[in-house]
Each structure stands twice: as structure tokens, then as C-alpha cells.
Design a protein around this motif. Structure first.
Motif, PDB file in Angstrom:
ATOM      1  N   GLY A 208      40.530  95.709 -67.799  1.00 43.51           N
ATOM      2  CA  GLY A 208      40.557  94.600 -68.739  1.00 43.51           C
ATOM      3  C   GLY A 208      41.937  93.962 -68.801  1.00 43.51           C
ATOM      4  O   GLY A 208      42.067  92.730 -68.849  1.00 43.51           O
ATOM      5  N   PHE A 209      42.961  94.796 -68.775  1.00 45.65           N
ATOM      6  CA  PHE A 209      44.332  94.291 -68.782  1.00 45.65           C
ATOM      7  C   PHE A 209      44.634  93.548 -67.477  1.00 45.65           C
ATOM      8  O   PHE A 209      45.265  92.485 -67.492  1.00 45.65           O
ATOM      9  N   LEU A 210      44.156  94.096 -66.363  1.00 49.09           N
ATOM     10  CA  LEU A 210      44.334  93.430 -65.068  1.00 49.09           C
ATOM     11  C   LEU A 210      43.640  92.071 -65.066  1.00 49.09           C
ATOM     12  O   LEU A 210      44.203  91.073 -64.585  1.00 49.09           O
ATOM     13  N   ALA A 211      42.425  92.010 -65.608  1.00 49.33           N
ATOM     14  CA  ALA A 211      41.690  90.751 -65.670  1.00 49.33           C
ATOM     15  C   ALA A 211      42.425  89.728 -66.531  1.00 49.33           C
ATOM     16  O   ALA A 211      42.461  88.531 -66.209  1.00 49.33           O
ATOM     17  N   GLY A 212      43.026  90.192 -67.635  1.00 48.67           N
ATOM     18  CA  GLY A 212      43.775  89.286 -68.488  1.00 48.67           C
ATOM     19  C   GLY A 212      44.973  88.681 -67.773  1.00 48.67           C
ATOM     20  O   GLY A 212      45.252  87.484 -67.897  1.00 48.67           O
ATOM     21  N   ILE A 213      45.684  89.491 -66.997  1.00 49.65           N
ATOM     22  CA  ILE A 213      46.834  88.990 -66.233  1.00 49.65           C
ATOM     23  C   ILE A 213      46.385  87.972 -65.196  1.00 49.65           C
ATOM     24  O   ILE A 213      47.003  86.914 -65.022  1.00 49.65           O
ATOM     25  N   ILE A 214      45.291  88.280 -64.493  1.00 47.10           N
ATOM     26  CA  ILE A 214      44.766  87.343 -63.490  1.00 47.10           C
ATOM     27  C   ILE A 214      44.350  86.032 -64.148  1.00 47.10           C
ATOM     28  O   ILE A 214      44.592  84.941 -63.612  1.00 47.10           O
ATOM     29  N   ALA A 215      43.730  86.108 -65.339  1.00 45.57           N
ATOM     30  CA  ALA A 215      43.300  84.899 -66.041  1.00 45.57           C
ATOM     31  C   ALA A 215      44.498  84.031 -66.420  1.00 45.57           C
ATOM     32  O   ALA A 215      44.476  82.806 -66.254  1.00 45.57           O
ATOM     33  N   PHE A 216      45.556  84.648 -66.945  1.00 48.92           N
ATOM     34  CA  PHE A 216      46.746  83.889 -67.317  1.00 48.92           C
ATOM     35  C   PHE A 216      47.427  83.296 -66.090  1.00 48.92           C
ATOM     36  O   PHE A 216      47.893  82.154 -66.127  1.00 48.92           O
ATOM     37  N   TYR A 217      47.491  84.058 -65.019  1.00 47.97           N
ATOM     38  CA  TYR A 217      48.271  83.645 -63.845  1.00 47.97           C
ATOM     39  C   TYR A 217      47.558  82.584 -63.017  1.00 47.97           C
ATOM     40  O   TYR A 217      48.202  81.703 -62.443  1.00 47.97           O
ATOM     41  N   THR A 218      46.225  82.666 -62.938  1.00 49.65           N
ATOM     42  CA  THR A 218      45.488  81.759 -62.047  1.00 49.65           C
ATOM     43  C   THR A 218      44.767  80.638 -62.779  1.00 49.65           C
ATOM     44  O   THR A 218      44.551  79.571 -62.206  1.00 49.65           O
ATOM     45  N   ASN A 219      44.348  80.890 -64.037  1.00 45.75           N
ATOM     46  CA  ASN A 219      43.556  79.917 -64.800  1.00 45.75           C
ATOM     47  C   ASN A 219      42.325  79.477 -64.009  1.00 45.75           C
ATOM     48  O   ASN A 219      41.940  78.304 -64.009  1.00 45.75           O
ATOM     49  N   ASN A 220      41.701  80.428 -63.329  1.00 50.18           N
ATOM     50  CA  ASN A 220      40.549  80.130 -62.476  1.00 50.18           C
ATOM     51  C   ASN A 220      39.522  81.243 -62.641  1.00 50.18           C
ATOM     52  O   ASN A 220      39.811  82.411 -62.383  1.00 50.18           O
ATOM     53  N   LYS A 221      38.297  80.879 -63.055  1.00 53.03           N
ATOM     54  CA  LYS A 221      37.276  81.885 -63.314  1.00 53.03           C
ATOM     55  C   LYS A 221      36.791  82.561 -62.041  1.00 53.03           C
ATOM     56  O   LYS A 221      36.457  83.754 -62.045  1.00 53.03           O
ATOM     57  N   VAL A 222      36.723  81.802 -60.954  1.00 53.13           N
ATOM     58  CA  VAL A 222      36.266  82.396 -59.693  1.00 53.13           C
ATOM     59  C   VAL A 222      37.222  83.494 -59.247  1.00 53.13           C
ATOM     60  O   VAL A 222      36.808  84.605 -58.894  1.00 53.13           O
ATOM     61  N   ILE A 223      38.507  83.189 -59.279  1.00 52.16           N
ATOM     62  CA  ILE A 223      39.511  84.186 -58.899  1.00 52.16           C
ATOM     63  C   ILE A 223      39.516  85.330 -59.904  1.00 52.16           C
ATOM     64  O   ILE A 223      39.706  86.496 -59.539  1.00 52.16           O
ATOM     65  N   LEU A 224      39.287  85.008 -61.186  1.00 49.71           N
ATOM     66  CA  LEU A 224      39.260  86.044 -62.220  1.00 49.71           C
ATOM     67  C   LEU A 224      38.158  87.062 -61.938  1.00 49.71           C
ATOM     68  O   LEU A 224      38.406  88.273 -61.927  1.00 49.71           O
ATOM     69  N   TYR A 225      36.930  86.592 -61.711  1.00 45.95           N
ATOM     70  CA  TYR A 225      35.811  87.502 -61.495  1.00 45.95           C
ATOM     71  C   TYR A 225      35.924  88.223 -60.150  1.00 45.95           C
ATOM     72  O   TYR A 225      35.618  89.408 -60.041  1.00 45.95           O
ATOM     73  N   ALA A 226      36.372  87.482 -59.135  1.00 47.00           N
ATOM     74  CA  ALA A 226      36.446  88.090 -57.801  1.00 47.00           C
ATOM     75  C   ALA A 226      37.688  88.960 -57.634  1.00 47.00           C
ATOM     76  O   ALA A 226      37.645  89.982 -56.936  1.00 47.00           O
ATOM     77  N   GLY A 227      38.787  88.565 -58.284  1.00 42.97           N
ATOM     78  CA  GLY A 227      40.056  89.258 -58.065  1.00 42.97           C
ATOM     79  C   GLY A 227      40.022  90.715 -58.474  1.00 42.97           C
ATOM     80  O   GLY A 227      40.535  91.586 -57.753  1.00 42.97           O
ATOM     81  N   THR A 228      39.426  91.006 -59.638  1.00 42.69           N
ATOM     82  CA  THR A 228      39.388  92.392 -60.095  1.00 42.69           C
ATOM     83  C   THR A 228      38.518  93.257 -59.185  1.00 42.69           C
ATOM     84  O   THR A 228      38.830  94.424 -58.942  1.00 42.69           O
ATOM     85  N   VAL A 229      37.414  92.666 -58.691  1.00 44.11           N
ATOM     86  CA  VAL A 229      36.529  93.417 -57.797  1.00 44.11           C
ATOM     87  C   VAL A 229      37.207  93.652 -56.456  1.00 44.11           C
ATOM     88  O   VAL A 229      37.156  94.758 -55.899  1.00 44.11           O
ATOM     89  N   ILE A 230      37.859  92.611 -55.922  1.00 49.79           N
ATOM     90  CA  ILE A 230      38.576  92.758 -54.646  1.00 49.79           C
ATOM     91  C   ILE A 230      39.672  93.803 -54.769  1.00 49.79           C
ATOM     92  O   ILE A 230      39.918  94.591 -53.843  1.00 49.79           O
TER      93      ILE A 230
END
Length: 307
Positions: A208-230
Motif C-alpha cells: 500500500g505504501f509502495l502504491a502511494g509512492i507510485i501514485a504521487f510520483y507518476t500521477n497515472n492509474k495505469v502505471i499505479l495498477y501495473a507498477g506494483t504488480v510488475i
């Protein structure tokens, strides 16, 4: 009394917002359907089929592989759960960070409480709700397996029959630094599932913390959902790099190697795995501190994260 512009107050608002959102509960609903379907095909059907036909010894040998403990392990090993568990961390709350930025709602909050409080309250809420999502997934698995298999009147007789053929060890697992270095051993299965809830809370907090960082850094839902899984699917790559950086024979490398055992229910009490998760959370905290100024520039100035 907690004032309205304090960090704790805003964390409470974010937690309430996440827990009252339909995405949080609809995700658990979809998982409940998938788990129930799996239990029906992988548990109930084989239990009743083998119990009412065939050689007694063969029935016991095959049927005991479908009892509650094996089913729980099978559910945790499911690709939809094991490999895509980080996705649940993003669904729990982190997506709201992107929504608030796109709709401009974040600017109202930042003007009221300041960017630093806004930033850390969102990350904290994302981590806590990711942990709650992980805990509720384990609770869901244990309850469904108990209701549909262990307590099911149609399979209760079969379960008792198969269990009678199994040489059970009263010790389910241990809590400590390895089996020989255990502080104590667990014999009650519900205590063991409680340890599983704690483990998945810590793991969910990390994602959840990793997803929050990705959301702040990218501001992109596709990268948010895919980034944590990747991140999880490439675990062997980044773990190998960290092990090389820390040294193959180092204590940290020994801890890092335990990440591969996250889905094994026998590791619910392994303190090496908890140490690894805490180590990774500390790394994320340091990275969040490192990028805070760049994210603030992105939010307040409308610039690019690459500036």
C-alpha cells in the motif's frame, strides 16, 4: 481533541474515505466469489467424490489433500492472489491520490493543511488500508474454507474420515528465527491464522505504501495498477541486485532471500520475513523523503517530475 488541520485528523478522514468506498469492498466481494468457486471445485467436489467411491486407502490418501489446511495453502498460492496481491494495495486507497490530483481537490487540502501533512497523511492511509486489505483477505480465506469445508454438513463426515488417516503433528508452526531457534511453537490453528493476518497486514502495508509512492510520483492509474504488480513479478531481479549490493553472505542478504517464501503458510511465524518487510518499508520511507520536494514542485508548480 484532534484539530481539523492536524495530521492525525486527516489520516482519519482518509481511512474513513477508503473504508466507505465501494472499490474496497467490491474487490473483497470479487475475491470471495473466486475463492468460493475454487473451494467448490478444489475442495467440496473431490471430498465428496473420493469419500463415496473407490478403495478406502486410496480415498484417504487422495482425499486428505483437499482438507482445510491444504485448501488454505492452495488459495494463498493462487496466481490471482499471490502474484496480484500488490494490486490490492493500489485498490485499497492509492488510486484516490491520482483522482484528487486530476480533479484539483488536492489543492484545497494542501492550502488548508500544507503539502507535507497532505503528502504523509495520504501515504500513511494508503499503507494502513493496504494492510487492512491484506488482513481481510486472509480472514476471508480462513472463514470460507471453514464454512464451506470444515463446518459444511455435507462434507463434515468426509473431512473427519480423511483426517483420521493423517498422522497429525500437534505443532502447526513456530515463531522465531528458524525452526531450531524458535521462541515457541503453535498448536492452535486459529492462533496460527491470527499470525497469518499479522503477516499479511505488514505485507499489505508495504505494498500500500509502495502504491502511494507510485501514485504521487507518476500521477497515472495505469502505471499505479501495473507498477506494483510488475514490482512483485520481477522480484527475482531486484532481490538479486540488492543481494549483490549487500554481499551474498551478509545478514541482509539472508533476510532478502526470505521474500520468496511469502505465500508459504509455514512461514507465518518466521521473524526473518517480518524483518525483511520492515527493512523494505524503511527503504520506501527513505525514498518517499527523497522525492517529497520533487512531488511538491509537481503539485504546486504544475511542472513535470523530470524537471
Amino acid at each position: 481533541m484532534i484539530v481539523s488541520n492536524s495530521g492525525l485528523y486527516n489520516i482519519g478522514l482518509d481511512l474513513r474515505r477508503g473504508l466507505t468506498n465501494k472499490r474496497f469492498w467490491s474487490t473483497l466481494g470479487v475475491l470471495a466469489f473466486v475463492f468460493s468457486l475454487f473451494i467448490g471445485l478444489r475442495g467440496i467436489w473431490p471430498l465428496t467424490t473420493y469419500y463415496y467411491g473407490g478403495d478406502a486407502g486410496y480415498r484417504a490418501y487422495v482425499g486428505r489433500m483437499f482438507t482445510q489446511k491444504i485448501i488454505i495453502q492452495s488459495l494463498i498460492d493462487l496466481a490471482v492472489f499471490a502474484n496480484y496481491f500488490p494490486f490490492f494495495g493500489a485498490v485499497a486507497f492509492a488510486y484516490t491520490i491520482v483522482d484528487d490530483r486530476r480533479h484539483g481537490y488536492c489543492l484545497q487540502q494542501i492550502q488548508r493543511i500544507g503539502f507535507s501533512k497532505y503528502y504523509w497523511s495520504k501515504l500513511t492511509a494508503s499503507g494502513i488500508l493496504g494492510g487492512l486489505m491484506g488482513t481481510m483477505c486472509i480472514v476471508l480465506i480462513c472463514l470460507l474454507s471453514a464454512i464451506l469445508v470444515a463446518w459444511n454438513p455435507f462434507t463434515k463426515e468426509a473431512v473427519a474420515y480423511y483426517n483420521s488417516w493423517t498422522d497429525y503433528d500437534n505443532i502447526i508452526g513456530y515463531v522465531g528465527w528458524g525452526y531450531d531457534g524458535a521462541y515457541f511453537y503453535v498448536e492452535n490453528q486459529w492462533v496460527w491464522w491470527m499470525l497469518g493476518c499479522i503477516k499479511y497486514f505488514v505485507m499489505g502495508t508495504f505494498f500500500g505504501f509502495l502504491a502511494g509512492i507510485i501514485a504521487f510520483y507518476t500521477n497515472n492509474k495505469v502505471i499505479l495498477y501495473a507498477g506494483t504488480v510488475i514490482f512483485l513479478l520481477l522480484e527475482d531481479k531486484w532481490l538479486y541486485m540488492l543481494i549483490l549490493f549487500c554481499g551474498r553472505d551478509s545478514y541482509i542478504s539472508n533476510i532478502l532471500s526470505r521474500f520468496f517464501q511469502r505465500a508459504n503458510i509455514k512461514m507465518f511465524g518466521n521473524l526473518y520475513h517480518y524483518s525483511l518487510l520492515l527493512f523494505l518499508i524503511i527503504l520506501l520511507l527513505n525514498f518517499a523523503i527523497y522525492i517529497q520536494n520533487r512531488v511538491e514542485h509537481f503539485y504546486m508548480e504544475g511542472g513535470s517530475m523530470d524537471d
